[in-house]
Design a protein around this motif. Sequence first.
Motif, PDB file in Angstrom:
ATOM      1  N   PHE A 169       0.857  -1.187   0.000  1.00  0.00           N
ATOM      2  CA  PHE A 169       0.000   0.000   0.000  1.00  0.00           C
ATOM      3  C   PHE A 169       0.893   1.238   0.000  1.00  0.00           C
ATOM      4  N   GLU A 170       0.601   2.181  -0.878  1.00  0.00           N
ATOM      5  CA  GLU A 170       1.346   3.436  -0.972  1.00  0.00           C
ATOM      6  C   GLU A 170       0.343   4.584  -1.057  1.00  0.00           C
ATOM      7  N   GLN A 171       0.545   5.611  -0.228  1.00  0.00           N
ATOM      8  CA  GLN A 171      -0.276   6.810  -0.385  1.00  0.00           C
ATOM      9  C   GLN A 171       0.608   8.050  -0.379  1.00  0.00           C
ATOM     10  N   ALA A 172       0.096   9.118  -0.981  1.00  0.00           N
ATOM     11  CA  ALA A 172       0.845  10.371  -1.057  1.00  0.00           C
ATOM     12  C   ALA A 172       1.197  10.850   0.346  1.00  0.00           C
ATOM     13  N   SER A 173       2.437  11.280   0.539  1.00  0.00           N
ATOM     14  CA  SER A 173       2.925  11.590   1.878  1.00  0.00           C
ATOM     15  C   SER A 173       2.595  13.011   2.308  1.00  0.00           C
ATOM     16  N   SER A 174       2.401  13.166   3.609  1.00  0.00           N
ATOM     17  CA  SER A 174       2.179  14.477   4.203  1.00  0.00           C
ATOM     18  C   SER A 174       2.553  14.413   5.670  1.00  0.00           C
TER      19      SER A 174
ATOM     20  N   GLY B 241      -4.233  19.073  -4.480  1.00  0.00           N
ATOM     21  CA  GLY B 241      -4.931  19.740  -3.388  1.00  0.00           C
ATOM     22  C   GLY B 241      -4.112  19.661  -2.110  1.00  0.00           C
ATOM     23  N   VAL B 242      -4.718  20.110  -1.009  1.00  0.00           N
ATOM     24  CA  VAL B 242      -4.021  20.114   0.277  1.00  0.00           C
ATOM     25  C   VAL B 242      -4.179  18.742   0.938  1.00  0.00           C
ATOM     26  N   LEU B 243      -3.044  18.114   1.205  1.00  0.00           N
ATOM     27  CA  LEU B 243      -3.057  16.821   1.903  1.00  0.00           C
ATOM     28  C   LEU B 243      -3.020  17.038   3.405  1.00  0.00           C
ATOM     29  N   SER B 244      -3.663  16.121   4.124  1.00  0.00           N
ATOM     30  CA  SER B 244      -3.709  16.188   5.580  1.00  0.00           C
ATOM     31  C   SER B 244      -3.079  14.937   6.162  1.00  0.00           C
ATOM     32  N   PHE B 245      -2.138  15.128   7.074  1.00  0.00           N
ATOM     33  CA  PHE B 245      -1.522  14.015   7.778  1.00  0.00           C
ATOM     34  C   PHE B 245      -2.588  13.195   8.512  1.00  0.00           C
ATOM     35  N   ARG B 246      -3.515  13.889   9.144  1.00  0.00           N
ATOM     36  CA  ARG B 246      -4.570  13.196   9.877  1.00  0.00           C
ATOM     37  C   ARG B 246      -5.455  12.380   8.929  1.00  0.00           C
ATOM     38  N   ASP B 247      -5.770  12.948   7.778  1.00  0.00           N
ATOM     39  CA  ASP B 247      -6.597  12.208   6.823  1.00  0.00           C
ATOM     40  C   ASP B 247      -5.842  10.992   6.284  1.00  0.00           C
TER      41      ASP B 247
ATOM     42  N   THR C  91      -7.129   7.213   6.390  1.00  0.00           N
ATOM     43  CA  THR C  91      -7.239   6.370   5.188  1.00  0.00           C
ATOM     44  C   THR C  91      -6.582   5.017   5.409  1.00  0.00           C
ATOM     45  N   PHE C  92      -5.366   5.018   5.941  1.00  0.00           N
ATOM     46  CA  PHE C  92      -4.694   3.742   6.195  1.00  0.00           C
ATOM     47  C   PHE C  92      -5.435   2.926   7.262  1.00  0.00           C
ATOM     48  N   TYR C  93      -5.961   3.611   8.258  1.00  0.00           N
ATOM     49  CA  TYR C  93      -6.739   2.925   9.304  1.00  0.00           C
ATOM     50  C   TYR C  93      -7.932   2.201   8.680  1.00  0.00           C
TER      51      TYR C  93
END
Length: 858
Positions: free
Chosen positions: A332-337, A346-352, A356-358
Motif C-alpha cells: 500500500f502506498e499513499q501520497a505523503s504528508s 490539493g491540500v493533503l492532511s496528515f490526519r486524513d 485512510t490507512f486505518y
Amino acid sequence: MCKLLSSLQTLALSIVFVISFQAQSAPKIDSLYAPSSIFDSAVTPPEVFLGHDLGQHMTRNDMMIAYFRQLASQSDRVKYDVIGYSNENRPIVTLTITSPANQQKLDQIRLQHLAQQDISEPAISTAEMPVVSWINFGVHGGEVSSTDSAMPIAYHLAAAQGDAMDTLLDNSIILLTASFNPDGNTRESGWNWQYSSDVAVSDPNHVLHRSPWPAGRTNHYWFDLNRQWMLQQQPEPVAWVSKFHQWRPNIVADFHEMRSYKSFYFHPGAPDRVHPLIDKKAMTLLSEVVQGPRDFMDSEARLYFNEESYDNFYLGKGATYPLMYGSLGILFEQASSGGLLETPRGVLSFRDNIRTFYRVGLALLNNAVEKRQSLLAYQRGFAKNSSKHADKDDIKGYVFAAPEDPARLFHFLQLLERNQIKVKPLTKDLTIKDMAFKAQQAYVVETDQASYAMVKGLFEKITKFENNTFYDVSGWTMPLAFGIEFTSLTRSNYKVGEAISPVFPTFSAPPKANVAYAFDWSHYYAPKVLYRLLGAGFLPRIARAPFKAQTAQGEHTFGRGSVMVSVGWQGGIQNQADSDKLAHIMQQAATVDGVPVFALDSSHTSSVGMDLGSNYIEAVTLPKVLLVIGPGMSQYQAGEVWYLLDKRMQMPVVMVTKNDLNNMDLQSYSHIVMADGKYADISADLTLNIENWVEGGGSLVGIGDGAQWAAKAMLNVETVKIKAGEKALQKRIDYGEKDHVKAQDIIGGAIMSGDLDNTHPIGYGYARRTIATQRSGLLAFEPPTNPYATVVKIPEHALLTGYASKENQQQLAGKAMLVAQRKGKGRVILFSDDPNFRGYFYGTEKLFLNSLFFSGLF
C-alpha cells in the motif's frame, strides 16, 4: 538487565503521562474512527494516551511502543512481544491480536497453521482454522502516516465491540508490527516535533516538510530496510523475517508513502513485471483480497490505481518476499504528508492519511476473513505445487564452496538458513563442469525442499525478461554476490550428509612464535585483524608474492597479501609484555575472528618464494579514513561504507560533509572516501586542496559519482560515453513507447563479470581472476595509459544475471570498472560499481578494504 530497566522506566513514565492527560480535558475522539463503532471504555484511545489528536504531531517511537504495551495490559485480545532490537537498541514490537479464546490456544493454532503447509503431514480440516494476517508499518521511518496509522488500527482491534468485530477476531490471528524501523522513525518524529506549530503551515517549502539528510527513511546505518527481507544484513530484518517464518501468514500487508503529488496505490502491480517464480494464482487471489480496500476507496470517491508503476520482481521487498513462501504480499502506498501540505492534487492532511490507512487496513483484514478458506487452500496448494515443480525441475540442486574463506562461506550459509533453506555437506569429492568440489569443504542445496521457490530465487541466473523495466535491481544471484564458486546439479550423482546449521568457523590458537606470525589475506576478517595489529602499535608487513614456509603447524603456502608480523621490533627485540600482547591478538584472530594464524620459528622459508626479511614483504600503515556524507551524498552508499568499517571490521571512520572539507587540515588522514552523490558544488579551492593532499601522499577512493568526479578532477582518466541504443537512433518512435525504449538504455541493477588482476595489491586475497560485481548504471572508464592501472576490466559478454541490453554490454566491453593509479606520492582509486552494495556483496568488499590497507603498495 539494561533493556528490562529501560522498559520498566518507559512503562512508568507512560502511566504517569496517561493519568496526567486523563485528569485534564482529553482530546476528542472524532470522525477518524468508523462512525458506527462502539469501543470498550476500559481501553485507552491513542489520543488520550498521547495527549494530542492523531495527525497533530508525528508520534514518538517510544510513546507508540508504550501505548502498545498498555493496550496489551488492558485488553485480553492483545499479546505484546519484542521480536528484536534495532541498531540503536530500540525494541521492535509485534502485537498478536485475536479473540480471547484463540489467545488461550495460540501455540496450538500456530503449529496447526504451519502443519497444513507441510505436505509430509496429513491434511488438516480448515473449517475452524483462522486466517493469519500480518500488517506492518514504518519500514521507511520517514513515511509517517504508515507508522501513526498502526495505533488506531491496534486500538480498534483491541477495543471495538459488536458482532462484526467478534467475527473478525474469532476467524483471524492478526500480527501487527510497528515500527519496522524505530531508529529512522525516531529521527523523523524528532524533526516533526522540532518544527511543529500551533498553526499548520502547508507550504511545501516549510522546514517541517523538508527533513534533513539522512532523514528518517533509512535505519541507523542508512540502509533501506525494505530491500533487506531476503538479504537480512541488518538486525531489524533478521528479527521480522524470523517472525514471518514463525507464523507464515496468509497475507502480509506493507504500508508505505510515496511522493506527495501521487494518489493512492495498492497491489496487484504491473502484470508483466512479476518474477517468473511467483505463482500466477497468487496475483489473482491477491486481487480478490484487496477488494475490501477498493470498496472503501470507492465509497468515498478516493482515487487509486493498481497494475502499474510498481512490480513484483525483486524478491527482497516486503510485498514480494512473502510470495515465495505461499503468503500474499500486498503493498500500500499513499501520497505523503507530514502535516498539511499543498500538492498538485490539493491540500493533503496528515490526519486524513492516518484515517485512510486505518480504514483500508480494517477493510483488508475483514476481506481476508471473507477469503479465509481460499487463502488457506492456496497455502496448502502452494506447498504441493512446490514439490511438483521440484520433481519436474531438471536442476536437482546446487553445489558450492569457498575453501579459501570459511568465514565468508559461513555468512552465505547463514543467509540460506535465515531464508529457511536446508543445506547438506558434500561427503564425497565431486568434479562437475571442470570444477572440483572437495568433501567436507563443499555444500549442496537440493531443490526438492519446502523452500523450492526461494532456492531457485537465490541461485538461478535470469537474463531474459517479459518486460525490461524494473522498479529495483534485476539480478541478485547470491553465490555470485558472495564470490562463491557454484554450479547446478542435473543428476543425483553426489553424496551428502544430513542438513546442517551453520557455525562460525574458528581455529586452534597458534603456539607462541619464536620469530613471526603469519596469516592469509583471503579470509574475510583478515582486515579486522590487521587493523587491530596496527592499532596496537605493531609493525605488520604484507607479502607482495606467494611464499611457502615451515610453520609450527606444518608447511603452508601463503598467497599475495598475506600478513606477517615479527615477534621482534625492527632493529631490536620487544619486551615480554609486547610479546604476550601480540600472542593474544593472534590467538584471538584464530579462535574468535575465524582467521587461522601460523607461527614461524625462522626467517628462512622454503625454496618457493622469499624469506621473511625480503624487500618484497612491505610495511603497511594504519589507515585513518574520512568518509564524505551529508546533503547531496548517497546515504545508501555512505551507510554501506560506515557499516562495513564500523560494524564488521571494527574500524573507526571519521564522517564529514563536503562543507567540512573546506575547513579541515587533511594531513591527519590517510584516505578520503567519496561515494555516489553530487559534486558540482565542490569549489576550485577545495579541489586544489584535495589534489595537493593526494600529491603529498593521501589516497582518494571514489565510488560511482565520486569516482567520476575524481577521474576528471584528479586524473587524466576519461569516463566512458555510452551511446543510445539502436532503437533510440531511429528517425521516429511513437511517444507511447518512450518509457519502454528508455528502459533499454538502463542497467538498473545487474551482476556482471570482471577480469580482476589479482596480482595487483587492490586484488590481493582473491583466489580467481574472474569476479562478479553489482552494476547499476552505465559508468565505466577508458583504460588508463598506465598499463598497470586497470585492476578490473569488463570483458565481452559480461552479463551474469539481470538485465543489460546487448548494445550496452558491447559498449562496456574492454572498459575499466576499477582503476588504481599513482598521483605524486598518493593514489586515486576509482570504482564504477558499488563494491559494498546493500551489505551483502561480500565478494567485492575486499576490493574496497584493499583500497584502504594496500593503497601504499603500488
